[in-house]
Design a protein around this motif. Structure first.
Motif, mmCIF file in Angstrom:
data_model
loop_
_atom_site.group_PDB
_atom_site.id
_atom_site.type_symbol
_atom_site.label_atom_id
_atom_site.label_comp_id
_atom_site.label_asym_id
_atom_site.label_seq_id
_atom_site.Cartn_x
_atom_site.Cartn_y
_atom_site.Cartn_z
ATOM 1 N N LEU A 61 0.707 -1.509 0.172
ATOM 2 C CA LEU A 61 -0.038 -0.017 0.537
ATOM 3 C C LEU A 61 1.131 0.688 0.254
ATOM 4 N N ALA A 62 2.050 1.529 0.203
ATOM 5 C CA ALA A 62 2.888 2.218 0.222
ATOM 6 C C ALA A 62 2.619 3.359 -1.153
ATOM 7 N N GLY A 63 2.628 4.328 -0.671
ATOM 8 C CA GLY A 63 2.874 5.093 -1.688
ATOM 9 C C GLY A 63 0.844 5.689 -2.138
ATOM 10 N N THR A 64 0.053 4.722 -1.750
ATOM 11 C CA THR A 64 -1.164 5.244 -1.994
ATOM 12 C C THR A 64 -1.899 5.868 -0.480
ATOM 13 N N PRO A 65 -2.707 7.502 -1.210
ATOM 14 C CA PRO A 65 -3.211 7.815 -0.047
ATOM 15 C C PRO A 65 -4.029 7.108 1.464
ATOM 16 N N ARG A 66 -3.514 7.373 2.150
ATOM 17 C CA ARG A 66 -3.832 6.596 3.236
ATOM 18 C C ARG A 66 -5.938 6.842 3.661
ATOM 19 N N GLU A 67 -6.018 8.022 2.826
ATOM 20 C CA GLU A 67 -7.787 7.677 3.046
ATOM 21 C C GLU A 67 -8.788 7.298 1.864
ATOM 22 N N ASP A 68 -7.441 6.872 0.526
ATOM 23 C CA ASP A 68 -8.436 6.182 -0.019
ATOM 24 C C ASP A 68 -8.133 4.675 0.000
ATOM 25 N N VAL A 69 -8.304 3.830 1.122
ATOM 26 C CA VAL A 69 -8.182 3.001 1.567
ATOM 27 C C VAL A 69 -8.629 2.280 2.744
ATOM 28 N N VAL A 70 -9.328 1.072 2.864
ATOM 29 C CA VAL A 70 -10.234 0.749 4.555
ATOM 30 C C VAL A 70 -8.977 -0.303 4.971
ATOM 31 N N LEU A 71 -8.518 -0.159 5.184
ATOM 32 C CA LEU A 71 -6.840 -0.988 6.524
ATOM 33 C C LEU A 71 -8.161 -1.944 7.536
ATOM 34 N N SER A 72 -8.113 -3.131 7.744
ATOM 35 C CA SER A 72 -8.555 -3.586 8.654
ATOM 36 C C SER A 72 -8.096 -4.908 9.416
ATOM 37 N N THR A 73 -7.161 -5.028 10.011
ATOM 38 C CA THR A 73 -6.459 -5.896 10.942
ATOM 39 C C THR A 73 -7.413 -6.564 12.236
ATOM 40 N N GLY A 74 -6.884 -7.144 13.013
ATOM 41 C CA GLY A 74 -7.524 -7.716 14.771
ATOM 42 C C GLY A 74 -7.158 -8.884 15.139
ATOM 43 N N ALA A 75 -7.153 -9.239 16.128
ATOM 44 C CA ALA A 75 -6.581 -9.940 17.464
ATOM 45 C C ALA A 75 -7.310 -11.331 17.593
ATOM 46 N N PHE A 76 -6.711 -11.695 18.625
ATOM 47 C CA PHE A 76 -6.819 -13.147 19.172
ATOM 48 C C PHE A 76 -6.416 -14.029 19.309
ATOM 49 N N TRP A 77 -5.992 -14.779 17.865
ATOM 50 C CA TRP A 77 -4.781 -15.492 17.860
ATOM 51 C C TRP A 77 -3.406 -15.037 19.235
ATOM 52 N N PRO A 78 -2.688 -16.035 18.894
ATOM 53 C CA PRO A 78 -1.460 -15.952 19.643
ATOM 54 C C PRO A 78 -0.294 -15.401 18.843
ATOM 55 N N GLU A 79 0.475 -14.131 19.936
ATOM 56 C CA GLU A 79 1.071 -13.611 19.658
ATOM 57 C C GLU A 79 2.410 -14.050 19.572
ATOM 58 N N GLY A 80 2.601 -14.567 20.820
ATOM 59 C CA GLY A 80 4.184 -15.189 21.013
ATOM 60 C C GLY A 80 3.738 -16.055 22.003
ATOM 61 N N ALA A 81 4.449 -16.511 22.624
ATOM 62 C CA ALA A 81 4.253 -17.580 23.533
ATOM 63 C C ALA A 81 3.690 -17.037 25.411
ATOM 64 N N GLY A 82 3.740 -15.954 25.451
ATOM 65 C CA GLY A 82 3.333 -15.368 26.895
ATOM 66 C C GLY A 82 1.864 -15.502 26.934
ATOM 67 N N PRO A 83 1.531 -16.017 28.054
ATOM 68 C CA PRO A 83 -0.164 -15.799 28.147
ATOM 69 C C PRO A 83 -0.817 -14.762 28.011
ATOM 70 N N ASN A 84 -0.119 -13.391 27.628
ATOM 71 C CA ASN A 84 -1.373 -12.756 27.755
ATOM 72 C C ASN A 84 -0.074 -11.903 25.846
ATOM 73 N N ARG A 85 -0.023 -12.478 25.438
ATOM 74 C CA ARG A 85 -0.182 -12.593 24.534
ATOM 75 C C ARG A 85 -1.254 -13.268 23.291
ATOM 76 N N ARG A 86 -2.323 -13.212 23.516
ATOM 77 C CA ARG A 86 -3.216 -13.863 23.229
ATOM 78 C C ARG A 86 -4.698 -13.355 23.618
ATOM 79 N N GLY A 87 -5.847 -13.809 23.164
ATOM 80 C CA GLY A 87 -7.193 -13.446 23.701
ATOM 81 C C GLY A 87 -7.575 -12.019 23.104
ATOM 82 N N LEU A 88 -8.124 -11.483 23.779
ATOM 83 C CA LEU A 88 -9.150 -9.945 24.022
ATOM 84 C C LEU A 88 -9.550 -9.502 25.230
ATOM 85 N N GLY A 89 -7.803 -9.822 25.863
ATOM 86 C CA GLY A 89 -7.858 -9.604 27.843
ATOM 87 C C GLY A 89 -7.279 -7.577 27.111
ATOM 88 N N ARG A 90 -7.481 -6.665 28.186
ATOM 89 C CA ARG A 90 -6.993 -4.703 27.471
ATOM 90 C C ARG A 90 -5.930 -5.234 27.806
#
Length: 327
Positions: A61-90
Motif C-alpha cells: 500500500l506504500a504510496g497510496t493515499p491513506r484516506e483512499d483505503v479501508v485498512l482492517s486488522t484484528g487480534a485474538f490468536w497467539p502473537e507469542g508464547a506468553g499467556p498475555n499475548r493472545r485473547g481479547l484482554g485489555r
C-alpha cells in the motif's frame, strides 16, 4: 468495482476485499493488483505470518493515499508464547493494536476485528479497552468474526453502552456454508452490523480445483497440519462430484467458478463485501470481476439443486469447538 456501505455506518467498502496472510514476495504484487482493480478494503491480522503479513500489506500500500483505503486488522490468536499475548484482554489488545500500527505504518486502523470470541475474558473488559482505543483515534470501527448470534447481541449491547462503533461481522459464508443465515445475520441486521463474508470459495473447493480428486502441488489440500486439516472435510468424493457440474452453471452465467462463488455471496444484501485471498495477481483481477453481477433465479436454483444436502445450515455449527474455548 462496486461499493457498499458497511452495516448502518457511513463507511463505504469495495464489494471485493483483499485479505492477506502472506509475506512480502507473494503479497505485494497482489495488493497492487487489487488497488488497480478498485479494491479499497484490505484485511489482515496481527498473528498472521508472525506479523509479516501486516508488514507486507504496508509495503504493497506504500504510496497510496491513506484516506483512499479501508485498512482492517484484528487480534485474538497467539502473537507469542506468553499467556498475555493472545485473547481479547485489555493488556493484549493494547499491545496488539500498537504492534499492528507499527507494522502497518499508520496512525489508525479503519476496522479492528475481534477474530474469535474470548471465553476467558469478561466481555466488558474487551469493550472498555476498545472504547479507550476508539477515543484515542487508533481504531475507527470494530468488527467481530465467527461469533454466535448471542455473543454478537451481547457485544452490541456493550458497544452501545461504551460508545464503540460495532459495524461489522466476519463469518464464514459460502454456497456450502450458510450457517450465518439463520441466526447471526438477523441479529446483526437488527444491530446495524454488516457482513464481510470470508472463505466464500470454500478454501478453493468451489473453484473446481479439486473436482477430479487431484491435489495440486502447493495447494492447501496438498499441505500438512492445520491447512490440510481444515479443508479435509470438503474433499469428500460425493461432494466433489457435485462441484464439477457447477462449471456449466458458471459458464452459462458468463463467470468462472470462483466468480460464481463470490457473486453468490454478494447476492445477500447484508453482505457488504467478500474477503478473498490470492497467491497471484491474476487471481485478484479475476475475483474482482465478480462484483456487480446479479445472478438470475434459475442460476441460484441450479446451485441449490446441485449442492443439495451438502449445504450446511445448522446454526449450532457457529459455536467455537470446545477445544478452542480456553485458547
Amino acid at each position: 468495482m462496486e461499493y457498499r456501505l458497511l452495516g448502518n455506518s457511513g463507511l463505504t467498502v469495495s464489494e471485493i476485499g483483499y485479505g492477506n496472510w502472506l509475506t512480502h514476495q507473494q503479497s505485494v504484487p497482489c495488493v497492487r493488483a487489487a488497488l488497480d482493480a478498485g479494491v479499497t478494503l484490505f484485511h489482515t491480522a496481527a498473528a498472521w505470518a508472525g506479523g509479516a503479513a501486516e508488514e507486507a500489506m504496508a509495503e504493497g500500500l506504500a504510496g497510496t493515499p491513506r484516506e483512499d483505503v479501508v485498512l482492517s486488522t484484528g487480534a485474538f490468536w497467539p502473537e507469542g508464547a506468553g499467556p498475555n499475548r493472545r485473547g481479547l484482554g485489555r493488556k493484549h489488545l493494547f499491545a496488539s493494536v500498537h504492534g499492528s500500527l507499527r507494522r502497518l505504518r499508520t496512525d489508525y486502523v479503519d476496522l479492528y476485528h475481534l477474530l474469535s470470541f474470548d471465553y476467558r475474558t469478561p466481555l466488558e473488559e474487551t469493550f472498555l479497552a476498545l472504547s479507550d482505543l476508539v477515543r484515542q483515534g487508533k481504531i475507527h470501527y470494530v468488527g467481530t468474526a465467527e461469533w454466535t448470534a448471542d455473543q454478537i447481541q451481547r457485544g452490541a449491547t456493550l458497544a452501545a453502552e461504551y460508545r464503540v462503533p460495532l459495524v461489522a461481522n466476519q463469518p464464514h459464508y459460502s454456497m456450502l456454508w450458510r450457517v450465518p443465515e439463520a441466526q447471526v445475520m438477523p441479529t446483526c441486521q437488527r444491530a446495524g452490523v454488516g457482513q464481510l463474508a470470508s472463505v466464500s470459495l470454500a478454501q478453493g473447493v468451489l473453484t473446481g480445483k479439486y473436482a477430479d480428486g487431484h491435489l495440486p502441488a502447493g495447494s492447501r489440500a496438498a499441505g500438512a497440519g492445520f491447512a490440510r486439516g481444515s479443508i479435509a472435510p470438503l474433499l469428500h468424493s460425493d461432494l466433489l462430484a457435485r462441484i464439477e457440474p457447477l462449471r456449466g452453471v458458471a459458464e452459462h452465467a458468463g463467470l468462472s467458478m470462483a466468480q460464481l462463488a463470490i457473486a453468490w455471496a454478494l447476492q445477500n444484501h447484508q453482505v457488504a463485501a467478500v474477503l478473498t485471498g490470492a497467491s497471484h495477481p491474476d487471481q485478484v483481477v479475476e475475483n474482482a470481476k465478480a462484483c456487480g453481477r446479479e445472478l438470475e433465479l434459475d442460476v441460484l436454483t441450479q446451485i441449490d439443486h446441485l449442492l443439495g444436502s451438502f449445504v450446511q445450515t445448522d446454526p449450532r455449527l457457529t459455536f467455537m469447538p470446545p477445544q478452542y474455548r480456553n485458547s
